[in-house]
Design a protein around this motif. Structure first.
Motif, PDB file in Angstrom:
ATOM      1  N   LEU A  48       0.809  -1.220   0.000  1.00  0.00           N
ATOM      2  CA  LEU A  48       0.000   0.000   0.000  1.00  0.00           C
ATOM      3  C   LEU A  48       0.841   1.269   0.000  1.00  0.00           C
ATOM      4  N   SER A  49       1.895   1.297   0.777  1.00  0.00           N
ATOM      5  CA  SER A  49       2.704   2.520   0.839  1.00  0.00           C
ATOM      6  C   SER A  49       3.334   2.838  -0.522  1.00  0.00           C
ATOM      7  N   ARG A  50       3.852   1.816  -1.186  1.00  0.00           N
ATOM      8  CA  ARG A  50       4.431   2.044  -2.513  1.00  0.00           C
ATOM      9  C   ARG A  50       3.362   2.376  -3.537  1.00  0.00           C
ATOM     10  N   ALA A  51       2.185   1.783  -3.377  1.00  0.00           N
ATOM     11  CA  ALA A  51       1.085   2.079  -4.302  1.00  0.00           C
ATOM     12  C   ALA A  51       0.677   3.542  -4.194  1.00  0.00           C
ATOM     13  N   CYS A  52       0.622   4.069  -2.981  1.00  0.00           N
ATOM     14  CA  CYS A  52       0.245   5.474  -2.790  1.00  0.00           C
ATOM     15  C   CYS A  52       1.319   6.409  -3.341  1.00  0.00           C
ATOM     16  N   MET A  53       2.574   6.073  -3.122  1.00  0.00           N
ATOM     17  CA  MET A  53       3.649   6.912  -3.663  1.00  0.00           C
ATOM     18  C   MET A  53       3.655   6.873  -5.190  1.00  0.00           C
ATOM     19  N   ALA A  54       3.461   5.697  -5.761  1.00  0.00           N
ATOM     20  CA  ALA A  54       3.420   5.580  -7.220  1.00  0.00           C
ATOM     21  C   ALA A  54       2.215   6.314  -7.787  1.00  0.00           C
ATOM     22  N   ALA A  55       1.077   6.227  -7.101  1.00  0.00           N
ATOM     23  CA  ALA A  55      -0.123   6.931  -7.562  1.00  0.00           C
ATOM     24  C   ALA A  55       0.100   8.440  -7.552  1.00  0.00           C
ATOM     25  N   ALA A  56       0.751   8.941  -6.511  1.00  0.00           N
ATOM     26  CA  ALA A  56       1.047  10.377  -6.448  1.00  0.00           C
ATOM     27  C   ALA A  56       1.982  10.783  -7.589  1.00  0.00           C
ATOM     28  N   ALA A  57       3.004   9.982  -7.840  1.00  0.00           N
ATOM     29  CA  ALA A  57       3.962  10.306  -8.903  1.00  0.00           C
ATOM     30  C   ALA A  57       3.293  10.279 -10.279  1.00  0.00           C
ATOM     31  N   ILE A  58       2.467   9.274 -10.524  1.00  0.00           N
ATOM     32  CA  ILE A  58       1.793   9.174 -11.818  1.00  0.00           C
ATOM     33  C   ILE A  58       0.822  10.342 -12.004  1.00  0.00           C
ATOM     34  N   GLY A  91      -4.829  13.456  -2.506  1.00  0.00           N
ATOM     35  CA  GLY A  91      -5.522  12.206  -2.825  1.00  0.00           C
ATOM     36  C   GLY A  91      -4.715  10.981  -2.454  1.00  0.00           C
ATOM     37  N   ALA A  92      -3.410  11.019  -2.707  1.00  0.00           N
ATOM     38  CA  ALA A  92      -2.555   9.886  -2.341  1.00  0.00           C
ATOM     39  C   ALA A  92      -2.429   9.772  -0.823  1.00  0.00           C
ATOM     40  N   ALA A  93      -2.356  10.908  -0.138  1.00  0.00           N
ATOM     41  CA  ALA A  93      -2.245  10.867   1.324  1.00  0.00           C
ATOM     42  C   ALA A  93      -3.535  10.356   1.971  1.00  0.00           C
ATOM     43  N   ILE A  94      -4.668  10.727   1.414  1.00  0.00           N
ATOM     44  CA  ILE A  94      -5.947  10.256   1.961  1.00  0.00           C
ATOM     45  C   ILE A  94      -6.177   8.786   1.646  1.00  0.00           C
ATOM     46  N   SER A  95      -5.685   8.347   0.502  1.00  0.00           N
ATOM     47  CA  SER A  95      -5.950   6.968   0.096  1.00  0.00           C
ATOM     48  C   SER A  95      -5.260   5.948   0.996  1.00  0.00           C
ATOM     49  N   TYR A  96      -4.143   6.317   1.624  1.00  0.00           N
ATOM     50  CA  TYR A  96      -3.438   5.356   2.469  1.00  0.00           C
ATOM     51  C   TYR A  96      -4.303   4.885   3.640  1.00  0.00           C
ATOM     52  N   PRO A  97      -4.807   5.776   4.501  1.00  0.00           N
ATOM     53  CA  PRO A  97      -5.616   5.267   5.621  1.00  0.00           C
ATOM     54  C   PRO A  97      -6.954   4.673   5.172  1.00  0.00           C
ATOM     55  N   VAL A  98      -7.529   5.237   4.113  1.00  0.00           N
ATOM     56  CA  VAL A  98      -8.829   4.731   3.659  1.00  0.00           C
ATOM     57  C   VAL A  98      -8.689   3.320   3.107  1.00  0.00           C
ATOM     58  N   LEU A  99      -7.705   3.104   2.243  1.00  0.00           N
ATOM     59  CA  LEU A  99      -7.518   1.769   1.667  1.00  0.00           C
ATOM     60  C   LEU A  99      -7.053   0.764   2.713  1.00  0.00           C
ATOM     61  N   LYS A 100      -6.286   1.236   3.680  1.00  0.00           N
ATOM     62  CA  LYS A 100      -5.848   0.338   4.755  1.00  0.00           C
ATOM     63  C   LYS A 100      -7.059  -0.148   5.556  1.00  0.00           C
ATOM     64  N   ARG A 101      -7.975   0.770   5.841  1.00  0.00           N
ATOM     65  CA  ARG A 101      -9.175   0.388   6.595  1.00  0.00           C
ATOM     66  C   ARG A 101     -10.081  -0.521   5.760  1.00  0.00           C
ATOM     67  N   ILE A 102     -10.241  -0.220   4.499  1.00  0.00           N
ATOM     68  CA  ILE A 102     -11.058  -1.071   3.622  1.00  0.00           C
ATOM     69  C   ILE A 102     -10.473  -2.464   3.547  1.00  0.00           C
ATOM     70  N   ASN A 103      -9.154  -2.546   3.421  1.00  0.00           N
ATOM     71  CA  ASN A 103      -8.489  -3.851   3.361  1.00  0.00           C
ATOM     72  C   ASN A 103      -8.681  -4.632   4.664  1.00  0.00           C
ATOM     73  N   ARG A 104      -8.609  -3.943   5.786  1.00  0.00           N
ATOM     74  CA  ARG A 104      -8.786  -4.599   7.077  1.00  0.00           C
ATOM     75  C   ARG A 104     -10.220  -5.135   7.216  1.00  0.00           C
ATOM     76  N   VAL A 105     -11.192  -4.349   6.773  1.00  0.00           N
ATOM     77  CA  VAL A 105     -12.592  -4.775   6.857  1.00  0.00           C
ATOM     78  C   VAL A 105     -12.855  -5.949   5.927  1.00  0.00           C
ATOM     79  N   MET A 106     -12.274  -5.905   4.739  1.00  0.00           N
ATOM     80  CA  MET A 106     -12.490  -6.980   3.747  1.00  0.00           C
ATOM     81  C   MET A 106     -11.837  -8.289   4.207  1.00  0.00           C
ATOM     82  N   ASN A 107     -10.720  -8.212   4.916  1.00  0.00           N
ATOM     83  CA  ASN A 107     -10.015  -9.424   5.327  1.00  0.00           C
ATOM     84  C   ASN A 107     -10.529 -10.001   6.647  1.00  0.00           C
ATOM     85  N   SER A 108     -11.379  -9.270   7.350  1.00  0.00           N
ATOM     86  CA  SER A 108     -11.854  -9.809   8.637  1.00  0.00           C
ATOM     87  C   SER A 108     -13.178 -10.536   8.491  1.00  0.00           C
TER      88      SER A 108
END
Length: 108
Positions: A48-58, A91-108
């Protein structure tokens, strides 16, 4: 499944509207949405961290390309890139906590 595609279509329409408008706020929101969608897509293939950095760069590079287009066609100047860049970074900074929470909810 339909809801996800509706969000993608809404994002594409918003991005298209962001190119036609000269409002800095609209462009910042559009590029924030673009960075979020990119981070979501890249998160499927990398941490996720690399995905957010790559998304910001792109999104930043895409914003620079759009600003160059605006410079030569609408004479808006390179300062029009600032809202795009800020939106992409937010957008990249907001996506990190949001996607982390979504991933946690989806995996539980």
């Amino acid at each position: 499944m339909f809801g996800r595609w509706a969000l993608v279509v809404a994002g594409v329409v918003a991005i298209a509207l962001g190119f036609v408008t000269s409002s800095a706020l609209v462009r910042a929101v559009v590029f924030a949405g673009l960075a979020f969608l990119l981070a979501n897509a890249l998160f499927q293939h990398m941490p996720l961290s690399r995905a957010c950095m790559a998304a910001a760069a792109i999104a930043l590079l895409f914003g620079a390309a759009v600003s160059l287009y605006r410079l030569f066609t609408w004479d808006m100047g390179l300062a029009s890139w600032l809202p795009d860049a800020l939106g992409a970074l937010v957008g990249a900074a907001i996506s990190y906590p949001v996607l982390k929470r979504i991933n946690r909810v989806m995996n539980s």
